[in-house]
Scaffold this motif. Structure first.
Motif, short mmCIF file in Angstrom:
data_model
loop_
_atom_site.label_atom_id
_atom_site.label_comp_id
_atom_site.label_asym_id
_atom_site.label_seq_id
_atom_site.Cartn_x
_atom_site.Cartn_y
_atom_site.Cartn_z
N LYS A 86 0.83 -1.20 0.00
CA LYS A 86 0.00 0.00 0.00
C LYS A 86 0.87 1.26 0.00
O LYS A 86 0.57 2.23 -0.71
N LEU B 20 2.13 1.71 -3.46
CA LEU B 20 1.07 2.28 -4.29
C LEU B 20 0.95 3.79 -4.06
O LEU B 20 0.79 4.55 -5.01
N SER B 21 1.01 4.20 -2.80
CA SER B 21 0.86 5.62 -2.51
C SER B 21 2.03 6.46 -3.02
O SER B 21 1.90 7.66 -3.19
N LYS C 12 3.11 6.15 -5.93
CA LYS C 12 2.91 6.12 -7.39
C LYS C 12 3.83 5.11 -8.07
O LYS C 12 4.38 5.38 -9.13
N ILE D 221 -0.08 -3.56 -11.49
CA ILE D 221 -0.60 -2.47 -10.66
C ILE D 221 -2.10 -2.62 -10.44
O ILE D 221 -2.60 -2.45 -9.32
N GLU D 222 -2.83 -2.96 -11.48
CA GLU D 222 -4.28 -3.17 -11.33
C GLU D 222 -4.56 -4.33 -10.38
O GLU D 222 -5.46 -4.25 -9.53
N LYS E 4 -3.98 -3.14 -6.84
CA LYS E 4 -5.08 -2.27 -6.39
C LYS E 4 -6.29 -3.12 -5.96
O LYS E 4 -6.91 -2.86 -4.93
N THR F 161 -5.50 -4.76 -2.60
CA THR F 161 -5.57 -3.87 -1.44
C THR F 161 -7.02 -3.53 -1.08
O THR F 161 -7.37 -3.48 0.10
N GLU F 162 -7.86 -3.32 -2.09
CA GLU F 162 -9.27 -3.04 -1.82
C GLU F 162 -9.95 -4.23 -1.16
O GLU F 162 -10.68 -4.07 -0.17
#
Length: 145
Positions: free
Chosen positions: A63, A66-67, A69, A119-120, A123, A126-127
């Protein structure tokens, strides 16, 4: 022709007993290592990685990546293993791709994945993780980041 994989699936299931969580100290960082589970990474429907790890620890590290970028490569280092087994999972950036590897991976191969696909998948992971962590343990992942 690019032979990078475009189909990546990252899934998990918790295995920690809810009794391992001290709810009086639910925001305590020790819970990062109390939330254990199976992490599975499939690339083109082939099982690449399937191991029991500290899932909350992995989530926190990915995470944060991801933050930022997706700045550079990602290395999942854990205190649960020592020596040459760290980093346990690597996503090494190369142009518009990532090379994925793990000393615990199936046959210890290195897989090449398209950046947007990886990356997808992260994401989505993480969700899903955030929802399941709250649903299963009533813990908010934001407490640990």
């Amino acid at each position: 022709m690019d032979n990078a994989s475009s189909q990546i699936n990252i899934s998990f299931n918790f295995i920690s007993d809810i009794s391992n969580i001290d709810y009086k100290k639910k925001k305590d960082f020790s819970n990062v290592y109390n939330i254990q589970g199976m992490l599975n990474i499939r690339i083109e429907n082939e099982l690449f990685f399937s191991e029991e790890i500290a899932l909350l620890e992995f989530y926190i590290q990915v995470k944060k990546w991801l933050s930022n970028k997706f700045d550079g490569s990602f290395y999942y280092n854990t205190i649960e293993v020592e020596g040459d087994d760290n980093p346990l999972i690597k996503f090494v950036a190369s142009d518009n791709n990532y090379f994925i590897s793990s000393p615990w991976g199936q046959d210890k191969v290195i897989a090449k994945a398209k950046a947007e696909s990886l990356i997808e998948s992260i994401k989505i992971f993480t969700e899903d993780f955030e929802e399941e962590l709250y649903r299963t343990y009533k813990l908010n992942p934001k407490w640990y980041i």
